[in-house]
Design a protein around this motif. Structure first.
Motif, PDB file in Angstrom:
ATOM      1  N   GLU A 190      80.261  47.951  47.745  1.00  0.00           N
ATOM      2  CA  GLU A 190      80.339  46.539  48.143  1.00  0.00           C
ATOM      3  C   GLU A 190      81.662  46.271  48.864  1.00  0.00           C
ATOM      4  O   GLU A 190      81.691  45.550  49.859  1.00  0.00           O
ATOM      5  N   LEU A 191      82.746  46.843  48.342  1.00  0.00           N
ATOM      6  CA  LEU A 191      84.049  46.652  48.979  1.00  0.00           C
ATOM      7  C   LEU A 191      84.061  47.260  50.379  1.00  0.00           C
ATOM      8  O   LEU A 191      84.526  46.627  51.328  1.00  0.00           O
ATOM      9  N   ARG A 192      83.525  48.465  50.519  1.00  0.00           N
ATOM     10  CA  ARG A 192      83.469  49.097  51.847  1.00  0.00           C
ATOM     11  C   ARG A 192      82.687  48.228  52.838  1.00  0.00           C
ATOM     12  O   ARG A 192      83.115  48.021  53.977  1.00  0.00           O
ATOM     13  N   ALA A 193      81.535  47.718  52.402  1.00  0.00           N
ATOM     14  CA  ALA A 193      80.707  46.878  53.275  1.00  0.00           C
ATOM     15  C   ALA A 193      81.430  45.574  53.614  1.00  0.00           C
ATOM     16  O   ALA A 193      81.376  45.101  54.759  1.00  0.00           O
ATOM     17  N   TYR A 194      82.114  45.006  52.631  1.00  0.00           N
ATOM     18  CA  TYR A 194      82.844  43.760  52.844  1.00  0.00           C
ATOM     19  C   TYR A 194      83.942  43.962  53.885  1.00  0.00           C
ATOM     20  O   TYR A 194      84.078  43.165  54.818  1.00  0.00           O
ATOM     21  N   VAL A 195      84.706  45.030  53.749  1.00  0.00           N
ATOM     22  CA  VAL A 195      85.781  45.314  54.706  1.00  0.00           C
ATOM     23  C   VAL A 195      85.196  45.592  56.095  1.00  0.00           C
ATOM     24  O   VAL A 195      85.726  45.114  57.098  1.00  0.00           O
ATOM     25  N   ALA A 196      84.103  46.328  56.146  1.00  0.00           N
ATOM     26  CA  ALA A 196      83.482  46.645  57.441  1.00  0.00           C
ATOM     27  C   ALA A 196      83.009  45.388  58.159  1.00  0.00           C
ATOM     28  O   ALA A 196      83.049  45.314  59.389  1.00  0.00           O
ATOM     29  N   GLY A 197      82.582  44.375  57.407  1.00  0.00           N
ATOM     30  CA  GLY A 197      82.091  43.155  58.010  1.00  0.00           C
ATOM     31  C   GLY A 197      83.128  42.047  58.147  1.00  0.00           C
ATOM     32  O   GLY A 197      82.813  40.952  58.611  1.00  0.00           O
ATOM     33  N   PHE A 198      84.366  42.336  57.766  1.00  0.00           N
ATOM     34  CA  PHE A 198      85.417  41.318  57.790  1.00  0.00           C
ATOM     35  C   PHE A 198      85.732  40.936  59.228  1.00  0.00           C
ATOM     36  O   PHE A 198      85.916  41.801  60.078  1.00  0.00           O
ATOM     37  N   GLU A 199      85.780  39.666  59.515  1.00  0.00           N
ATOM     38  CA  GLU A 199      86.097  39.174  60.857  1.00  0.00           C
ATOM     39  C   GLU A 199      87.604  38.894  60.923  1.00  0.00           C
ATOM     40  O   GLU A 199      88.067  37.806  60.610  1.00  0.00           O
ATOM     41  N   TRP A 200      88.344  39.911  61.315  1.00  0.00           N
ATOM     42  CA  TRP A 200      89.799  39.798  61.358  1.00  0.00           C
ATOM     43  C   TRP A 200      90.242  38.840  62.459  1.00  0.00           C
ATOM     44  O   TRP A 200      89.612  38.787  63.516  1.00  0.00           O
ATOM     45  N   PRO A 201      91.319  38.102  62.250  1.00  0.00           N
ATOM     46  CA  PRO A 201      91.833  37.237  63.316  1.00  0.00           C
ATOM     47  C   PRO A 201      92.224  38.066  64.538  1.00  0.00           C
ATOM     48  O   PRO A 201      92.792  39.147  64.410  1.00  0.00           O
ATOM     49  N   GLY A 202      91.891  37.532  65.690  1.00  0.00           N
ATOM     50  CA  GLY A 202      92.218  38.218  66.932  1.00  0.00           C
ATOM     51  C   GLY A 202      93.361  37.519  67.647  1.00  0.00           C
ATOM     52  O   GLY A 202      94.007  36.620  67.101  1.00  0.00           O
ATOM     53  N   PRO A 203      93.603  37.900  68.882  1.00  0.00           N
ATOM     54  CA  PRO A 203      94.719  37.340  69.638  1.00  0.00           C
ATOM     55  C   PRO A 203      94.606  35.831  69.862  1.00  0.00           C
ATOM     56  O   PRO A 203      95.607  35.163  70.062  1.00  0.00           O
ATOM     57  N   GLY A 204      93.404  35.277  69.779  1.00  0.00           N
ATOM     58  CA  GLY A 204      93.227  33.845  69.972  1.00  0.00           C
ATOM     59  C   GLY A 204      93.567  33.011  68.748  1.00  0.00           C
ATOM     60  O   GLY A 204      93.487  31.786  68.793  1.00  0.00           O
ATOM     61  N   GLU A 205      93.916  33.674  67.649  1.00  0.00           N
ATOM     62  CA  GLU A 205      94.279  32.962  66.419  1.00  0.00           C
ATOM     63  C   GLU A 205      95.735  33.283  66.086  1.00  0.00           C
ATOM     64  O   GLU A 205      96.087  34.439  65.867  1.00  0.00           O
ATOM     65  N   ARG A 206      96.540  32.232  66.031  1.00  0.00           N
ATOM     66  CA  ARG A 206      97.940  32.437  65.668  1.00  0.00           C
ATOM     67  C   ARG A 206      97.993  32.873  64.193  1.00  0.00           C
ATOM     68  O   ARG A 206      97.460  32.196  63.315  1.00  0.00           O
ATOM     69  N   HIS A 207      98.604  34.016  63.962  1.00  0.00           N
ATOM     70  CA  HIS A 207      98.692  34.546  62.599  1.00  0.00           C
ATOM     71  C   HIS A 207      99.810  35.574  62.536  1.00  0.00           C
ATOM     72  O   HIS A 207     100.330  36.007  63.560  1.00  0.00           O
ATOM     73  N   ARG A 208     100.155  35.928  61.314  1.00  0.00           N
ATOM     74  CA  ARG A 208     101.078  37.044  61.122  1.00  0.00           C
ATOM     75  C   ARG A 208     100.449  37.983  60.094  1.00  0.00           C
ATOM     76  O   ARG A 208      99.655  37.541  59.259  1.00  0.00           O
ATOM     77  N   VAL A 209     100.784  39.238  60.187  1.00  0.00           N
ATOM     78  CA  VAL A 209     100.180  40.256  59.320  1.00  0.00           C
ATOM     79  C   VAL A 209     101.213  40.739  58.324  1.00  0.00           C
ATOM     80  O   VAL A 209     102.373  41.001  58.680  1.00  0.00           O
ATOM     81  N   VAL A 210     100.765  40.857  57.079  1.00  0.00           N
ATOM     82  CA  VAL A 210     101.580  41.477  56.020  1.00  0.00           C
ATOM     83  C   VAL A 210     100.802  42.704  55.570  1.00  0.00           C
ATOM     84  O   VAL A 210      99.661  42.604  55.133  1.00  0.00           O
ATOM     85  N   GLU A 211     101.413  43.857  55.733  1.00  0.00           N
ATOM     86  CA  GLU A 211     100.806  45.126  55.304  1.00  0.00           C
ATOM     87  C   GLU A 211     101.285  45.444  53.892  1.00  0.00           C
ATOM     88  O   GLU A 211     102.476  45.403  53.617  1.00  0.00           O
ATOM     89  N   THR A 212     100.334  45.721  53.001  1.00  0.00           N
ATOM     90  CA  THR A 212     100.694  46.153  51.658  1.00  0.00           C
ATOM     91  C   THR A 212     100.277  47.607  51.514  1.00  0.00           C
ATOM     92  O   THR A 212      99.354  48.060  52.174  1.00  0.00           O
ATOM     93  N   ALA A 213     100.996  48.314  50.702  1.00  0.00           N
ATOM     94  CA  ALA A 213     100.680  49.747  50.568  1.00  0.00           C
ATOM     95  C   ALA A 213     100.304  50.117  49.167  1.00  0.00           C
ATOM     96  O   ALA A 213     100.533  49.464  48.230  1.00  0.00           O
TER      97      ALA A 213
END
Length: 153
Positions: A130-153
């Motif tokens: 379910e998690l794999r499918a959820y991530v695969a279908g996630f609509e990530w913000p693109g260049p048209g959406e002002r956002h900042r990314v925080v990478e966690t490890a």
């Protein structure tokens, strides 16, 4: 003036950790997971009617926070552009310019965190597929959406 932070990302990315840090600094956290748990949902899958009730309650809480000039953080996946736009419009109607923070982690990290996760008020538990499918279908913000990314490890 109140600040609004919209957290965006899949399950296990680290959104709640960020929300807790902001909460410790005085922000009001609006968490669909917390609220659904408080209302008896233990499987992380609230009915549409309940989500709508929570949503209406969150709008009232946000309005009061704006009046009180209190910072607010929305701890939600916001997995589609439509969801993010809806929250942006709500914020804009209250005079807020929300900060969209996209929380990302590699899939293997998400799966590892999922294996360690116990069900709770801030911990939706999915099966790995379910998690794999959820991530695969996630609509990530693109260049048209002002956002900042925080990478966690």
């Amino acid at each position: 003036m109140a600040r609004m932070t919209l957290l965006c990302g899949p399950v296990c990315a680290g959104k709640t950790t960020i929300a807790r840090e902001l909460e410790a600094a005085g922000a009001l956290v609006l968490s669909y997971d917390r609220e659904a748990w408080a209302r008896g949902v233990r499987d992380g899958r609230p009915a549409r009617e309940l989500v709508e009730q929570i949503d209406a309650d969150f709008l009232r809480l946000l309005e009061q926070a704006v009046l009180d000039e209190r910072d607010v953080v929305l701890d939600a996946s916001l997995s589609t552009r439509a969801m993010r736009d809806r929250w942006r419009m709500r914020c804009g109607a209250m005079g807020l310019d929300p900060d969209l923070v996209v929380v990302r982690a590699p899939l293997e990290t998400l799966l590892e965190r999922l294996r360690e996760r116990e069900p709770g008020p801030e911990s939706v538990v999915l099966d790995p597929d379910e998690l794999r499918a959820y991530v695969a279908g996630f609509e990530w913000p693109g260049p048209g959406e002002r956002h900042r990314v925080v990478e966690t490890a």
